[in-house]
Design a protein around this motif. Structure first.
Motif, PDB file in Angstrom:
ATOM      1  N   MET A 122      41.297  33.652  33.513  1.00 15.95           N
ATOM      2  CA  MET A 122      40.842  34.883  34.352  1.00 15.95           C
ATOM      3  C   MET A 122      41.955  35.781  34.558  1.00 15.95           C
ATOM      4  N   ALA A 123      43.184  35.375  34.164  1.00 22.52           N
ATOM      5  CA  ALA A 123      44.401  36.436  34.352  1.00 22.52           C
ATOM      6  C   ALA A 123      44.685  37.127  33.106  1.00 22.52           C
ATOM      7  N   SER A 124      44.196  36.398  31.937  1.00 26.11           N
ATOM      8  CA  SER A 124      44.574  37.275  30.606  1.00 26.11           C
ATOM      9  C   SER A 124      44.278  38.740  30.557  1.00 26.11           C
ATOM     10  N   PRO A 125      45.100  39.439  29.873  1.00 27.60           N
ATOM     11  CA  PRO A 125      44.925  40.788  29.647  1.00 27.60           C
ATOM     12  C   PRO A 125      43.487  41.337  29.116  1.00 27.60           C
ATOM     13  N   GLN A 182      52.130  39.792  36.562  1.00 29.66           N
ATOM     14  CA  GLN A 182      52.168  40.163  35.155  1.00 29.66           C
ATOM     15  C   GLN A 182      52.064  41.658  35.225  1.00 29.66           C
ATOM     16  N   GLY A 183      51.824  42.384  36.124  1.00 29.96           N
ATOM     17  CA  GLY A 183      51.822  43.807  35.998  1.00 29.96           C
ATOM     18  C   GLY A 183      50.363  44.332  35.376  1.00 29.96           C
ATOM     19  N   LEU A 184      49.520  43.636  35.480  1.00 28.79           N
ATOM     20  CA  LEU A 184      48.247  43.833  34.726  1.00 28.79           C
ATOM     21  C   LEU A 184      47.479  45.110  35.476  1.00 28.79           C
ATOM     22  N   LYS A 185      46.436  45.762  34.764  1.00 29.27           N
ATOM     23  CA  LYS A 185      45.644  46.730  35.431  1.00 29.27           C
ATOM     24  C   LYS A 185      44.624  45.988  36.277  1.00 29.27           C
TER      25      LYS A 185
END
Length: 498
Positions: A122-125, A182-185
């Motif tokens: 779910m958290a993958s870019p 992770q600083g993802l959008k």
């Protein structure tokens, strides 16, 4: 004809018999995580996505299907063994079948087996959207308090053991936390469940949980997560052993869990995707600024209509929706309910011919090839009633409109909850509140209105004198004369719809 097990290895041979994915599945990357890989998802979102992938130009919208509950072990194992492939069988009104293999589910995960793997996926870019079919009861909403239910034992567990969650709220919270770290959008969380304002409901419930579980995450979510509302529609009955056998006999395809559905399909989506979205509109979905009119119409007419047929039909001994709706008395009662009690609550539905829509529902319910089981329709009525029927009752009470027919259906549910039909046959009741419903149903045999004291389902309905009186009259009528005699009289005393 040689039987072929449905999997990637046999796909080229199967393509000689039925339609199969035209795209290279091995080149498709996961862009969507979907939680709840049951029949409806596979007849609806996964179907639309499969159609979008067909021309081979879109390669980043594969679906990772997540089986969330221990109960989902069978569907997970089936899809895993079949490389995510399954057969979709559309049962047309004329009795013919349109069959194709769907390939849009390119990964499968079993959450109880490896919670961390699901959180990381779910958290993958590359994942831009998380979609949900977790049923109406999965939103952990308490009708009495209008708030998130923190007394749920599974929620208490998730708060104590955040890395080994059991609910969607625990998984989403940890995944969003990881995305933030992770600083993802941003990411979009899209409900595909039958709840009015389903996106808003998910947003409210998830933020309630996050505020307690990970309060520092709330501000980040407000600017990085969107929750579009959506209306979903396609009648998808439980797959029967006969469906599986017929598929094998007619095509030679050995599919352990195909999906059957009606030809009608609709998906109306609020255009609110923070990280981009699929062009589902090119394959039949509608993107609109405001979904509310569509979803209110569908929930109050189709979903409530299903419950009306199901509860009355169950007491009369019917097994399937089409059998029940072909009973003239039930059909007329439903038509009257939709016209007299629901329609006045819907307001102006621009661009929709409501009479045509209601007529189409009767035709869809009566599709003799679908054989939608009544016990499936009646399952989890405690979660469905506050969403499908209660809003109509509340609106009509406020407007001093008719509530007599809804009160009758409510009384039928109370009697249904005793566990036997009018012929004395045991009913297969599946409901999270089954024990409480049964307990109150027994009490109701002495004091009918006591069934309305389940606040989490009925809210303040027990304080509405007009409704309680109509409900009590209906309850006593059903007990004394039986469902069919009662609805026949109700129909004869009701102003017929235009």
């Amino acid at each position: 004809m040689e039987n072929l097990k449905l999997n990637n290895k046999n796909l080229s041979q199967i393509a000689e018999r039925v339609a199969t994915p035209k795209y290279d599945r091995s080149a498709i990357k996961t862009g969507i995580v979907h939680v709840g890989i049951g029949g409806f998802h596979r007849a609806h979102e996964a179907f639309y996505t499969n159609q979008l992938l067909q021309d081979g130009t879109v390669k980043d919208l594969g679906i990772c299907g997540v089986a969330l509950l221990d109960f989902d072990t069978k569907i997970y194992n089936t899809l895993k063994e079949q490389d995510g492939l399954y057969t979709l069988i559309v049962k047309e009104l004329d009795g013919t079948h349109t069959t194709q293999v769907i390939g849009s589910i390119v990964e499968c995960l079993f959450a109880p087996e490896n919670p961390i793997k699901v959180i990381e996926k779910m958290a993958s870019p590359e994942v831009k959207i998380i979609t949900l079919t977790i049923t109406e009861g999965g939103y952990n909403y308490n009708e009495a308090t209008k708030e998130f239910d923190f007394t749920n034992p599974l929620i208490i567990h998730d708060l104590e053991y955040p890395q080994a969650p059991k609910t969607i709220f625990g998984y989403l919270t940890q995944a969003l936390k990881l995305r933030k770290e992770q600083g993802l959008k941003g990411i979009t969380i899209q409900s595909c469940d039958n709840i009015q304002g389903n996106g808003h409901m998910m947003q409210k419930m998830l933020l309630s949980y996050v505020a307690k579980a990970e309060p520092s995450l709330v501000t980040w979510m407000e600017t990085n997560v969107s929750f579009p509302n959506a209306m979903v529609d396609r009648i998808t009955p439980v797959t029967s052993a006969e469906d599986i056998a017929n598929l094998k006999e007619n095509t030679g395809i050995d599919d352990a869990w195909p999906v059957v559905c009606e030809p009608f399909k609709q998906w109306v989506i609020e255009d609110n995707f923070i990280a981009g979205r699929p062009a589902w509109e090119t394959v039949g979905a509608q993107f609109v600024p405001n979904v509310e009119p569509y979803e209110k119409m569908k929930l109050s007419l189709l979903n409530a209509g299903h419950s009306v047929i199901g509860l009355l039909g169950a007491l009369m001994g019917y097994n399937t929706i089409d059998e029940a709706v072909h009973n003239t008395n039930i059909r007329t009662f439903l038509n009257n309910y939709m016209h007299i009690e629901v329609t006045p609550t819907l307001g102006d539905l621009e661009g929709i011919n409501l009479n045509d829509y209601k007529q189409s529902l009767l035709e869809r319910f009566g599709n003799i090839n679908i054989k939608d089981q009544i016990d499936r329709i009646c399952s989890e009525t405690s979660a469905k009633y506050p969403i499908f029927i209660l809003p109509t009752i509340n609106s009509q009470l406020k407007a001093n409109g008719s509530i007599k027919l809804a009160a009758f259906v409510t009384a039928a549910w109370a009697i249904y909850s005793l566990g036997k039909d009018e012929k004395g046959k045991e009913l297969n009741i599946k409901d999270a509140l089954k024990q409480e419903l049964h307990k109150q149903a027994i009490t109701a045999t002495q004091t009918p209105s006591s069934f309305l004291e389940i606040d989490a389902v009925f809210g303040d309905l027990k304080t509405e004198k007009t409704f309680v009186e109509a409900y009590t009259t209906a309850y006593n009528d059903i007990v004394n004369r039986g469902v069919e005699a009662c609805i026949k009289e109700y129909n004869s005393n009701t102003i017929k719809p235009n």
